[in-house]
Design an enzyme around this catalytic site. Structure first.
Site, PDB file in Angstrom:
ATOM      1  N   LYS A  70       0.705  -1.311   0.015  1.00 42.84           N
ATOM      2  CA  LYS A  70       0.049  -0.081  -0.056  1.00 42.84           C
ATOM      3  C   LYS A  70       0.789   1.168   0.001  1.00 42.84           C
ATOM      4  CE  LYS A  70      -3.780   2.241   2.611  1.00 42.84           C
ATOM      5  NZ  LYS A  70      -4.587   1.985   3.778  1.00 42.84           N
ATOM      6  N   GLU A 147     -10.071   7.086   6.071  1.00 42.70           N
ATOM      7  CA  GLU A 147     -10.071   5.920   7.134  1.00 42.70           C
ATOM      8  C   GLU A 147     -10.372   6.703   8.493  1.00 42.70           C
ATOM      9  OE1 GLU A 147      -6.221   4.273   6.776  1.00 42.70           O
ATOM     10  OE2 GLU A 147      -6.873   3.262   4.939  1.00 42.70           O
ATOM     11  N   ASP A 170      -5.400   7.580  14.039  1.00 43.78           N
ATOM     12  CA  ASP A 170      -5.262   6.235  13.474  1.00 43.78           C
ATOM     13  C   ASP A 170      -4.005   5.884  12.875  1.00 43.78           C
ATOM     14  OD1 ASP A 170      -5.642   4.115  11.724  1.00 43.78           O
ATOM     15  OD2 ASP A 170      -7.061   4.955  10.351  1.00 43.78           O
TER      16      ASP A 170
END
Ligand code: ADP
Ligand code: MG
Length: 581
Positions: A70, A147, A170
């Site tokens: 990613k 996200e 996060d």
């Protein structure tokens, strides 16, 4: 109508959820887990495996596997595994395909549409690469969601009465995001967001592995080149120790020998939680930068934050809660599982798209994470200097948004302007990201200063549309900066689609047995010599039985192998339902 699934396509783990019976629900994979490791492997047969079997294979045959890809999304770089080359969107597509299969098995119908989450701080190229990954996996991507926004949606959905200022932190495997938002009776307003695309739990593991090697006067980078097997096994040990330290005061790390072999004679490196915290201190300090930036952009003081929400597996490290306690004077909230909250929120977003009655009182507004603008020329003491950045839409503007700016020609009788569109925060365009360009011509000749109007429209998916025209009825020029304008050409995309179709995936029905084999293969290098011989013998029998097609022989070989595992004090990673109860 088929359902829209919500997907958290993570650096380390990916999850898929669906909104059913008035609430978001996670879907388990073929191994019974909701977390699918974002790891892809190519077996010697050429077949592709995804998730936990690939994670097992990665320990013993790192060159056959890819993980943390990613981090390469949006870059035109390919990775070689098992002798084949893949770009990051293809590898992500394999993970998406595997999740799609799990959802189809669970729902009993074809799944063709999805909401996919990305780190808030992903730039335009990375978002488009994610969209492309979806398409390669046969999924129409209905929405790309940030996200932390998804995490907040999950909390907002579960606590509709709340009125507060939330900060979502996060910390996943590879990225760190911070988002500040207002929640007011089901209405979620994102105020600001900031982050780092190269800071996550994997860096904490690497630091620990590096410290273990340093204690032996070895260097991580050098060893990674020379002894990849040793480093991959040591990383596994460090990953396990890091997790143990989240709940225990000390952990032991077995150090593999230079060939990568671990056994009962392997040396131990015992580490305390406080020593680990000191080792990773530089990483912890880096977390404060994006936190400060998000608060500053949102004009919010620390004491004005009512609640800090933790998302991402790496926030399980007690040092993160300590940091929140020290900086905000409050205990962070993690009433929803930090691993699951983003996927749950993605499913809530899917419900919003189809106007599910269960979410009719939930409203959400998001912001654009980066500043968008064009390259301009500046005049200094009579001479022109190129390469400056002029913002059109500032970072943290609520989206969707449309803004117009006027620019002008700089040369006499200039009849066209090349409009170069950039994303970023730097004063000079060379330090920002080029998104695309657009030529505007038909400008009436005249002295410098002939105007053109430029309009930027940024939609909910983070797709930018640029329009330009000469005032007073001139022709309109338009560019939609979609994935054709990022890194890959149409031909390259067609090639990728073809390659994807040609890939042979390991049969789903046999995946659990395959994982058991790969798990035992890893163990072979980790147990003592006597146990190794027994394990190899049982594994040989099992593999022969698997290919024999004889059901009785297979069941017997499987039973023997599992008994042996129990004998060695190791739990079967693929228990049958009957064995579990
Ligand atoms: P991503 O969204 O990037 O896929 P996740 O949210 O799944 O990441 O988090 C993965 C990271 O969390 C990994 O780096 C993993 O080591 C770390 N992690 C998971 N559980 C724990 C734990 N109990 N203690 C410390 N770190 C953990
Ligand atoms: Mg994540």
């Amino acid at each position: 109508m088929s359902e829209i699934v919500g997907i958290d396509l993570g650096t380390t783990n990916s999850l898929i959820a669906v909104f059913r019976d008035g609430r978001p629900q996670l879907i388990s994979n073929v191994h019974g887990d909701t977390l699918t490791p974002s790891v892809v492997g190519v077996l010697p047969s050429g077949e592709v495996i995804v998730g936990s079997p690939a994670k097992e294979l990665r320990v013993t045959e790192p060159h056959r596997c890819a993980a943390t890809f990613k981090r390469l999304m949006g870059q035109n770089q390919s990775l070689k595994l098992g002798g084949k080359s893949f770009i990051a969107p293809e590898l992500s597509a394999m993970v998406l395909r595997s999740l799609k299969c799990d959802a189809e098995t669970f729902l009993g119908e074809t799944v063709s549409e999805a909401v996919i989450t990305v780190p808030a701080y992903f730039n335009d190229h990375q978002r488009k690469a994610t969209r492309l990954a979806g398409e390669l996996a046969g999924l129409k991507v209905r929405r790309i969601v940030n996200e932390p926004t998804a995490a907040a949606l999950a909390y907002g959905f579960h606590d509709r009465q709340a009125r507060k200022k939330l900060l979502v932190i996060d910390l996943g495997g590879g990225t760190f995001d911070v988002t500040l938002m207002d929640v007011f009776e089901g209405a979620l307003e994102i105020i600001s967001t900031a982050g780092e695309n190269f800071l996550g739990g994997e860096d904490f593991t690497d630091r620990l592995a590096s410290a273990v090697l340093s204690s032996r006067n070895l260097q991580f980078e050098v060893m990674e080149q020379r002894n990849p097997l040793m480093v991959s096994r040591l990383r596994e040990e460090c990953e396990a120790a890091k997790r143990i330290l989240s709940t225990h005061e000390t952990a032991a790390i077995r150090i593999p020998d230079p060939r990568g072999i671990l056994d009962s004679d392997s040396a131990d490196f015992v580490i305390s939680r406080s020593a680990f915290t000191e080792i990773v201190r530089p990483l912890l300090d880096r977390l404060r930068g994006p936190i400060d930036k998000a608060l500053h952009d949102g004009r919010c003081a620390r004491h004005e934050v009512d609640e800090v929400i933790l998302a991402g597996g790496a926030t399980r490290m007690p040092a993160i809660a300590d940091l929140v306690r020290d900086d905000f004077g409050r205990i962070p909230c993690c009433s929803l599982n930090p691993d699951e909250v983003v996927a749950l929120g993605a499913a809530v977003q899917a419900a919003l798209i189809v106007d599910d009655v269960a979410v009719e009182d939930v409203v959400m507004t998001d912001v654009c994470p980066h500043t968008l603008g064009v390259a301009i020329v500046k005049e200094f003491g009579g001479h022109l200097e190129e390469g400056y950045f002029s913002p059109v839409i500032h970072r943290n503007t609520t989206i969707p948004v449309s803004r117009e700016e006027r620019y002008a020609t700089v040369h006499p009788h200039q009849t066209s302007i090349l409009l170069q569109v950039y994303q970023g925060e730097a004063r000079r365009v060379k330090d920002n990201l080029l998104l695309g360009q657009l030529t505007v011509d038909g400008i009436p000749p005249g002295p410098p200063g002939q105007p053109i109007e430029v309009r930027f429209t940024y939609d909910l998916n983070g797709i930018l549309e640029v329009e330009a025209y000469v005032p007073g009825g001139g022709r309109k020029f338009q560019a939609i900066l979609n994935h054709q304008s990022s890194g890959l050409s149409n031909d390259e995309i067609r090639e990728a689609v073809k390659r994807m179709q040609a890939i042979k995936f390991y049969p789903r029905d046999d995946l659990r047995n395959q994982r058991l084999v790969l798990f035992c293969e890893r163990l072979v290098g980790e147990v003592g010599v006597d146990d190794r011989d027994r394990l190899e013998a049982a594994l040989d029998l099992f593999e022969q039985a698997m290919s024999s097609g004889d059901r009785d022989r297979f069941s017997e070989a499987r039973r023997l192998l599992i008994h042996l595992l129990l004998d060695l004090g190791i739990a079967n990673p693929e228990p049958d339902v009957e064995e579990e109860s």
